[in-house]
Design a protein around this motif. Structure first.
Motif, short mmCIF file in Angstrom:
data_model
loop_
_atom_site.label_atom_id
_atom_site.label_comp_id
_atom_site.label_asym_id
_atom_site.label_seq_id
_atom_site.Cartn_x
_atom_site.Cartn_y
_atom_site.Cartn_z
N ALA A 203 -37.17 -12.03 82.83
CA ALA A 203 -36.61 -12.74 81.96
C ALA A 203 -37.66 -13.19 80.53
N LYS A 204 -37.60 -13.14 79.76
CA LYS A 204 -39.04 -13.91 79.34
C LYS A 204 -38.32 -14.08 77.88
N GLU A 205 -38.70 -15.32 76.95
CA GLU A 205 -38.17 -15.78 76.23
C GLU A 205 -38.72 -14.53 75.11
N ASP A 206 -38.52 -14.29 73.99
CA ASP A 206 -39.00 -13.49 72.87
C ASP A 206 -37.71 -13.64 71.86
N GLN A 207 -38.02 -14.58 70.44
CA GLN A 207 -37.28 -14.54 68.96
C GLN A 207 -37.27 -13.68 69.02
N THR A 208 -37.86 -12.90 68.92
CA THR A 208 -38.28 -11.49 67.75
C THR A 208 -37.14 -9.98 68.43
N ASN A 209 -37.64 -9.71 70.14
CA ASN A 209 -37.06 -8.90 70.38
C ASN A 209 -35.87 -9.55 71.43
N TYR A 210 -34.30 -9.96 71.14
CA TYR A 210 -34.03 -10.26 72.37
C TYR A 210 -33.19 -9.54 72.54
N ASP A 211 -32.03 -10.22 73.85
CA ASP A 211 -31.00 -9.88 74.25
C ASP A 211 -30.00 -10.26 74.17
N ILE A 212 -30.15 -11.76 74.77
CA ILE A 212 -29.61 -12.64 75.08
C ILE A 212 -30.00 -13.91 73.88
N HIS A 213 -29.18 -14.57 73.23
CA HIS A 213 -29.07 -15.91 73.01
C HIS A 213 -28.07 -16.91 72.86
N ILE A 214 -28.46 -18.31 73.77
CA ILE A 214 -27.75 -19.04 74.34
C ILE A 214 -28.18 -20.10 73.63
N LYS A 215 -27.46 -20.65 73.19
CA LYS A 215 -27.53 -22.76 73.02
C LYS A 215 -26.81 -23.06 73.95
N ASN A 216 -27.44 -24.62 74.40
CA ASN A 216 -26.28 -25.69 75.86
C ASN A 216 -26.49 -26.39 75.46
N LYS A 217 -25.66 -27.23 75.79
CA LYS A 217 -25.22 -28.45 75.26
C LYS A 217 -26.19 -29.59 74.88
N VAL A 218 -26.40 -29.86 73.87
CA VAL A 218 -27.57 -30.74 73.98
C VAL A 218 -27.98 -31.95 74.74
N ARG A 219 -28.51 -32.42 75.38
CA ARG A 219 -28.66 -33.48 75.83
C ARG A 219 -30.41 -34.06 75.84
N LEU A 220 -30.41 -35.40 75.67
CA LEU A 220 -31.18 -36.06 75.03
C LEU A 220 -30.96 -37.57 76.04
N ILE A 221 -32.04 -38.26 76.06
CA ILE A 221 -32.46 -39.63 76.93
C ILE A 221 -33.21 -39.92 76.02
N ASP A 222 -33.15 -41.09 76.32
CA ASP A 222 -33.55 -42.36 74.95
C ASP A 222 -33.73 -43.72 76.07
N PRO A 223 -34.36 -44.53 77.08
CA PRO A 223 -33.96 -45.21 77.88
C PRO A 223 -34.32 -46.24 76.91
N PRO A 224 -33.22 -47.58 77.50
CA PRO A 224 -33.42 -48.72 76.85
C PRO A 224 -34.05 -49.65 78.48
N ILE A 225 -35.21 -50.81 77.20
CA ILE A 225 -36.87 -51.07 77.81
C ILE A 225 -36.15 -52.59 77.72
N LEU A 226 -35.93 -53.29 78.77
CA LEU A 226 -35.88 -54.54 78.87
C LEU A 226 -37.25 -55.25 78.96
N LEU A 227 -37.61 -55.68 77.11
CA LEU A 227 -38.71 -57.26 76.93
C LEU A 227 -38.63 -58.15 76.69
N GLY A 228 -38.78 -58.71 77.34
CA GLY A 228 -38.71 -60.13 77.31
C GLY A 228 -36.89 -60.57 77.30
N GLU A 229 -36.29 -61.18 76.37
CA GLU A 229 -34.53 -61.40 76.85
C GLU A 229 -34.46 -60.08 75.25
N GLY A 230 -35.35 -59.45 75.44
CA GLY A 230 -34.03 -57.95 74.14
C GLY A 230 -34.90 -56.97 74.89
#
Length: 263
Positions: A203-230
């Protein structure tokens, strides 16, 4: 990380209701939130030996397992850090040789607890984890071959349920037991679908000649960083994290277009 025994119990058992083939059941049921295992969690726990075992040691399952939000180390809304996201990211990426055990341990050493929540104490650690996390949820979950396998298997499971060959309770069995039920039905349509999952498919990614189009659940990450007291979010102090997040969001929203190539 200072979590109570109760929170550690909740952590050990928080995925106990995952079904055979994990999130593939969500695709078979058309469940975009990918949370079927959460919907059946209480039923699975109550129908198991878990409550009795906990009672034996002086714990009540409702106090520990049914009120997840109070365990702030275990679960947090995206894009924050929590034990669940850290666990599956490090475990899977180590298992698939994307990171070393030493890298995982070094990252864990940079995790700190502030106000009951996970933070990092270095920007470089945040950048490393964000990159590793997107290797998992973009590079691995959205790999064309994985998308293909999940797609065909979810079609198989849905058809088996439509034909009443499988029930939802069957999904509490093992992967192999579920496959055995399907195969024992001798249904030609199901056999045909299962035959499409084999070692020589590509299987390969092909936006023009494709057999399957799937959207997964959106999963994002943005870790909090402790700098000083904030606390600051990693994307506020790292352009690298910001760009990785923007790219991951763009790809998740667009979905993946897959062309099947059989050998």
């Amino acid at each position: 990380m200072g979590g109570s025994v109760e929170e550690q119990i909740a952590g050990l058992l928080h995925d106990v209701s995952h079904t055979a083939f994990s999130h593939v059941i969500d695709f078979a049921l058309g469940n975009e939130k990918e949370d079927y295992h959460e919907k059946i969690y209480q039923k699975v726990v109550m129908g198991s030996e878990i409550p009795g075992i906990l009672e034996k040691y002086g714990y009540h399952y409702k106090d520990i397992l049914i009120d997840d939000p109070k365990w702030t180390l275990l679960e947090q809304p995206a894009p924050l850090l929590c034990a669940d996201r850290v666990d599956y990211t490090l475990r899977d990426m180590y298992r698939y040789d994307q990171i070393s055990l030493e890298e995982a341990r070094e990252f864990l050493n940079d995790l700190i607890v502030h106000n009951g929540r996970m933070h990092l104490d270095k920007i470089v650690a945040a950048e490393w984890f964000v990159e590793t996390y997107y290797k998992e949820v973009i590079g691995f979950f959205m790999d064309p071959l994985n998308i293909y396998g999940n797609h065909v298997l979810s079609k198989t499971l849905k058809l088996a349920m439509d034909k009443q060959i499988l029930t939802l309770d069957d999904f509490l069995k093992t992967d192999q037991e579920v496959i055995s039920i399907i195969k024992s039905s001798k249904d030609p349509r199901l056999e045909n679908l299962l035959s499409q999952i084999h070692d020589h498919v590509g299987a390969k990614e092909d936006q023009t000649n494709y057999d399957i189009h799937i959207k997964n659940k959106v999963r994002l990450i943005d870790p909090p960083i402790l700098l000083g007291e904030g606390t600051v979010m990693a994307s506020e102090v790292s352009r690298k994290v910001k760009v990785m997040g923007e790219n991951a969001l763009k790809k998740s929203v667009k979905g993946i277009y897959v062309k099947v190539v059989s050998n």
